[in-house]
Design an enzyme around this catalytic site. Structure first.
Site, PDB file in Angstrom:
ATOM      1  N   LYS A 183      41.994  30.160  51.209  1.00 52.36           N
ATOM      2  CA  LYS A 183      40.837  30.817  50.616  1.00 52.36           C
ATOM      3  C   LYS A 183      39.598  30.512  51.464  1.00 52.36           C
ATOM      4  O   LYS A 183      39.286  29.339  51.719  1.00 52.36           O
ATOM      5  CB  LYS A 183      40.658  30.249  49.208  1.00 52.36           C
ATOM      6  CG  LYS A 183      40.082  31.212  48.217  1.00 52.36           C
ATOM      7  CD  LYS A 183      40.227  30.586  46.839  1.00 52.36           C
ATOM      8  CE  LYS A 183      39.466  31.355  45.817  1.00 52.36           C
ATOM      9  NZ  LYS A 183      39.367  30.621  44.566  1.00 52.36           N
TER      10      LYS A 183
HETATM   11  C1  E4P Z   1      38.837  32.436  41.818  1.00 50.96           C
HETATM   12  O1  E4P Z   1      39.371  32.660  42.878  1.00 50.96           O
HETATM   13  C2  E4P Z   1      37.482  31.855  41.669  1.00 50.96           C
HETATM   14  O2  E4P Z   1      37.427  30.648  42.304  1.00 50.96           O
HETATM   15  C3  E4P Z   1      37.130  31.739  40.216  1.00 50.96           C
HETATM   16  O3  E4P Z   1      37.632  32.869  39.529  1.00 50.96           O
HETATM   17  C4  E4P Z   1      35.663  31.522  39.917  1.00 50.96           C
HETATM   18  O4  E4P Z   1      35.437  31.633  38.544  1.00 50.96           O
HETATM   19  P1  E4P Z   1      34.099  31.125  37.800  1.00 50.96           P
HETATM   20  O5  E4P Z   1      33.004  32.065  38.147  1.00 50.96           O
HETATM   21  O6  E4P Z   1      34.440  31.187  36.346  1.00 50.96           O
HETATM   22  O7  E4P Z   1      33.861  29.739  38.294  1.00 50.96           O
END
Ligand code: E4P
Length: 249
Positions: A93
């Site tokens: 990622k």
């Molecule tokens: C997923 O890949 C993200 O890291 C995650 O959905 C972020 O979510 P949040 O905005 O609830 O922290």
């Protein structure tokens, strides 16, 4: 239609997997921090390997923390080498842009790294996407997944009291626009709707063209619930006559 679990919590991952609902997992430094806080002193390397083994062929996103092209490349190769051999399901990622603001950092560091790593065959989940333009560039760089943040787009509009931001009226509206562009341009990058806050987000993300939705454990649970379902169960229980019960003997 695919569901990823947005969590680094081993118990949650095991549970959703045991229900046959798990198609993959997304983690980030915040989710790892929550797991470390919950489970105390853990051997993080062994812990991540357990997650990868549970998920087996299902993709697990692990995020880099570097803030420059060189760091991203080094960390991505390192993470991929260390963990992909466990179950061949690692996705790296990388944020679309690792600058802290317009003046601090170079906005092109991450996109350059995404392109390089994708060319090497390391699958990239390009994260922290808030606009269709960022999604377009992630696809252009060869990202495997583009992750628009639905909940955080909505938070931003609310915080700033805006009706739209860069022509995007909501997180779901961003998914809609990205999906339309990807469809027209026959883009292979999959749209991974992230930052999901409630069941409506899940439904609307799919309705607006997301290929995958990554959701927290609590939203999986919420998707099964309705007051009338609970009430109906009580009524069926009350109305079960002895003759009917005997059928199951
Ligand atoms: C997923 O890949 C993200 O890291 C995650 O959905 C972020 O979510 P949040 O905005 O609830 O922290």
């Amino acid at each position: 239609m695919k569901f990823f679990l947005d969590s680094a919590d081993l118990e949650e991952i095991k549970e959703i997997n045991s229900y046959g609902l798990l198609d993959g997992v997304t983690t980030n430094p915040t989710l790892i921090k929550r797991a470390v806080e919950k489970y105390g002193k853990i051997d993080l390397e062994a812990y991540i390997k357990k997650i990868l083994k549970i998920c087996r062929s299902k993709p697990v996103s692990l995020e880099i923390i570097g803030m420059s092209y060189g760091e991203i490349i080094k960390e991505a190769r390192h993470l991929y080498k260390k963990f992909n051999s466990v179950a061949k399901n690692v996705i790296i990622k990388v944020p679309i842009n690792v600058s802290e603001n317009k003046r601090r950092g170079d906005s092109f560091q991450a996109i350059k790294a995404i392109q390089e790593l994708s060319k090497e065959g390391i699958p990239i989940n390009c994260t922290l996407i808030f606009t269709p333009e960022q999604a377009i560039l992630s696809a252009k760089a060869g990202a495997f997944y583009a992750s628009p943040y639905i909940g955080r787009v909505d938070d931003y509009l609310k915080e700033k009291n805006l009706l739209q931001d860069f022509g995007v009226k909501s997180g779901i509206n961003a998914i809609n626009k990205i999906s339309e562009i990807f469809r027209r341009e026959k883009v292979k990058t999959e749209i991974l709707a992230a930052s999901i806050r409630n069941r409506q987000h899940v439904r609307e993300a799919f309705l607006n063209g997301a290929h995958i939705v990554t959701l927290p454990f609590k939203v999986f649970k919420e998707m099964l619930e309705h007051p009338k379902t609970f009430e109906g169960i009580k009524i069926f229980k009350r109305d079960t006559v002895l003759e009917y019960r005997k059928l199951f003997d």
